[in-house]
Design an enzyme around this catalytic site. Structure first.
Site, PDB file in Angstrom:
ATOM      1  CG  HIS A  56      38.842  23.072 -16.220  1.00 31.29           C
ATOM      2  ND1 HIS A  56      39.209  23.841 -15.125  1.00 31.29           N
ATOM      3  CD2 HIS A  56      38.145  22.018 -15.710  1.00 31.29           C
ATOM      4  CE1 HIS A  56      38.738  23.268 -14.017  1.00 31.29           C
ATOM      5  NE2 HIS A  56      38.102  22.169 -14.348  1.00 31.29           N
ATOM      6  CG  HIS A  80      38.899  17.188 -12.629  1.00 32.25           C
ATOM      7  ND1 HIS A  80      39.849  17.839 -13.374  1.00 32.25           N
ATOM      8  CD2 HIS A  80      37.912  18.090 -12.425  1.00 32.25           C
ATOM      9  CE1 HIS A  80      39.448  19.072 -13.609  1.00 32.25           C
ATOM     10  NE2 HIS A  80      38.264  19.259 -13.046  1.00 32.25           N
ATOM     11  CD  GLU A  84      29.248  16.278 -12.608  1.00 30.83           C
ATOM     12  OE1 GLU A  84      29.808  16.312 -11.510  1.00 30.83           O
ATOM     13  OE2 GLU A  84      28.033  16.129 -12.769  1.00 30.83           O
ATOM     14  CG  ASP A  85      31.337  18.173 -17.086  1.00 29.21           C
ATOM     15  OD1 ASP A  85      30.223  18.163 -16.550  1.00 29.21           O
ATOM     16  OD2 ASP A  85      32.284  18.866 -16.691  1.00 29.21           O
ATOM     17  CG  ASP A 146      37.922  21.547 -10.432  1.00 34.57           C
ATOM     18  OD1 ASP A 146      37.933  21.857 -11.634  1.00 34.57           O
ATOM     19  OD2 ASP A 146      36.880  21.384  -9.767  1.00 34.57           O
ATOM     20  CG  ASP A 268      52.533  40.829   8.924  1.00 30.26           C
ATOM     21  OD1 ASP A 268      51.738  41.805   8.868  1.00 30.26           O
ATOM     22  OD2 ASP A 268      52.169  39.662   9.067  1.00 30.26           O
TER      23      ASP A 268
HETATM   24 MN    MN Z   1      36.752  20.843 -13.136  1.00 29.43          MN
END
Ligand code: MN
Length: 500
Positions: A56, A80, A84-85, A146, A268
């Site tokens: 990811h 990123h 957090e993880d 993300d 269009d």
């Molecule tokens: Mn992410």
């Protein structure tokens, strides 16, 4: 310089191959080191889909590398989700990769943390986006990438969560990407969310576009060939002529506005896009198209002399084309094309030769974000919330030629308050394009608006609240009315105080 040692990870190879197109070798080595760091931090973690978590991070960075975006942003994208993880802290990220990268990662991490549910969550989410935008727009660029990868892998999630993420992307992320001029991201966010929110409609619209293509492809190829030949004969410096398929969600919205019975009036579904050398070539190419085929009345749009509020520039025209069929053309130069795809992100772009594209002014976006942030603090009603930011915008002008960006159907009173509170409070009349108009007359793009003031005017009329379209005008009128009521009350009360 040492060689970059590749681990057997095809996605890493894809990323580095993409970076090679515009980065220096030491940037590539850096990206490789960052990958190792992130890979180690996420070790043993899996996505819901069962693939290792690092995929990811690589995918997020890859989306940005495809856009040839600054290496600092790519590095932060790889990292990123680390604080957090994983057990690795933000401090460790900063110690290893410096303050700038760490502050970007911190910004993305802050966006991820949402406490509330329902409407509160919606508002909290919006507010966080505007805070991030005002602090550092690069954070938003990473967040969009993300989110795009999360949407692409949504099927692995339970239906309720899937729906929430898709809806949030459609209602919050995509409009903000659009407002920042990031056309490519906006379309991806919309078209990846669309089938999860409106599956039946998605199928239907998909079919409409398929049927159109089946019926028109050969015809459009012939028309494009004629355009190429005629432009070459006229000595116009053009580089590309191609068919642009309308993205599915924007086609869906167009069909909704016209009605399903009028799908044949959407001209269009595929537009012919012509890329030329410079602005002069744009108008010259438009001349050729109009010489070949008669334009439909009112369908020539010059977004070069009057760009859309998000910076979009192009010439659009719809013509009665060969065999009497109706076709839309979009003409722009390469620079306008890049801007239409990348918008504000163009600020951090590199060109094919790896040279930095000259910096553009981004202050307007920071300003916009702070205004929106302030508005959000004052309102809790969802409908009021959607008023300013998500409305279509128009461009109007002061008599001095200054441009003002207002929501669709804004009135001269909105315009007056946009100049200054005093101008609004003393507004007594308005001229639009030299004609007197009533103060509730909706303005149109391109209007030149002159406000007639009366210094003796006591203040705004309560009736104005019914017609103004901007939140700022509404709140200033309200606060002035409250103020004048209370001072009137004071005048009546003070000389002879009475008990109520
Ligand atoms: Mn992410």
């Amino acid at each position: 310089m040492r060689e970059i040692i590749l681990k057997n990870d095809p996605e890493l190879k894809d990323l580095l191959d993409e970076l090679k197109n515009y980065c220096r070798k030491d940037d590539l080595i850096m990206a490789r080191l960052v990958y190792d760091f992130a890979d180690k931090a996420h070790e043993g973690q899996m996505r819901k889909s069962g693939v290792p978590y690092i995929k990811h991070c690589l995918a997020t960075a890859y989306i940005l590398a495809k856009m040839k975006i600054d290496i600092g942003i790519i590095i932060a994208a790889l990292l990123h989700d680390v604080p957090e993880d994983t057990h690795v802290t933000l401090e460790e990220v900063e110690k290893n990769f410096g303050h700038d990268v760490a502050s970007l990662v911190k910004g993305v991490t802050k966006l991820g943390k949402l406490k509330y549910r329902g409407v509160e969550r919606y508002i909290e989410n919006l507010r966080k986006m505007f805070v991030a935008m005002a602090e550092d727009i690069r954070v938003m660029i990473i967040k969009f990438a993300d989110r795009i990868n999360n949407l692409a892998t949504l099927d692995a999630l339970p239906p309720k969560k899937r729906h929430r993420i898709a809806l949030e992307s459609l209602e919050i992320y995509a409009p903000i990407a659009n407002r920042l001029g990031m056309g490519e991201f906006k379309s991806l966010l919309e078209d990846l969310s669309f089938p999860h929110i409106y599956p039946k409609e998605y199928e239907k619209v998909f079919q409409v576009r398929q049927d159109y293509l089946a019926g028109q492809q050969a015809y459009l190829d012939r028309v494009m060939q004629i355009a190429r030949e005629e432009m070459t004969a006229a000595g116009i410096n053009w580089s590309d002529v191609h068919g642009r398929e309308k993205t599915l969600y924007s086609l869906y919205k167009k069909i909704l506005s016209k009605g399903w019975d009028n799908v044949d009036k959407v001209y269009d579904i595929v537009a012919i896009r012509i890329i030329v050398g410079d602005v002069g070539d744009c108008y010259a190419a438009l001349g050729i198209i109009h010489k070949l085929w008669r334009p439909l009345k009112g369908r020539i749009k010059d977004y070069i002399s009057q760009p859309k509020p998000n910076g979009y520039k192009s010439l659009h025209t719809t013509v009665f084309c060969a065999e009497g069929r109706i076709v839309e053309f979009q003409i722009r130069d390469a620079e306008m094309h890049g801007e239409a795809e990348h918008g504000i992100a163009a600020h951090w772009h590199y060109d094919e030769q790896g040279a930095k594209i000259p910096a553009r002014d981004i202050n307007w976006a920071v300003e916009l974000a702070s205004i929106q942030k302030n508005i959000l603090e004052k309102i809790s009603d969802l409908n009021e919330l959607k008023v300013d930011f998500f409305r279509n915008r128009i461009f109007v002008f002061t008599p001095q030629g200054d441009v003002m960006d207002l929501p669709e159907d804004a009135t001269p009173i909105d315009f007056a308050y946009n100049i200054h509170t005093d101008v609004g409070n003393h507004c007594n009349g308005a001229k639009v394009n030299d004609q007197m108009v009533s103060l509730d007359a909706p303005l149109k793009s391109g209007d030149v608006v002159e406000i007639i003031m009366d210094k003796n005017r006591k203040g705004p009329s309560p009736d104005w609240l019914k017609t103004v379209k901007t939140h700022s005008a509404k709140s200033r009128i309200k606060s002035n009315l409250k103020h004048s009521r209370s001072s009137l009350w004071l005048q009546m009360i003070l000389p002879k105080p009475k008990k109520k």
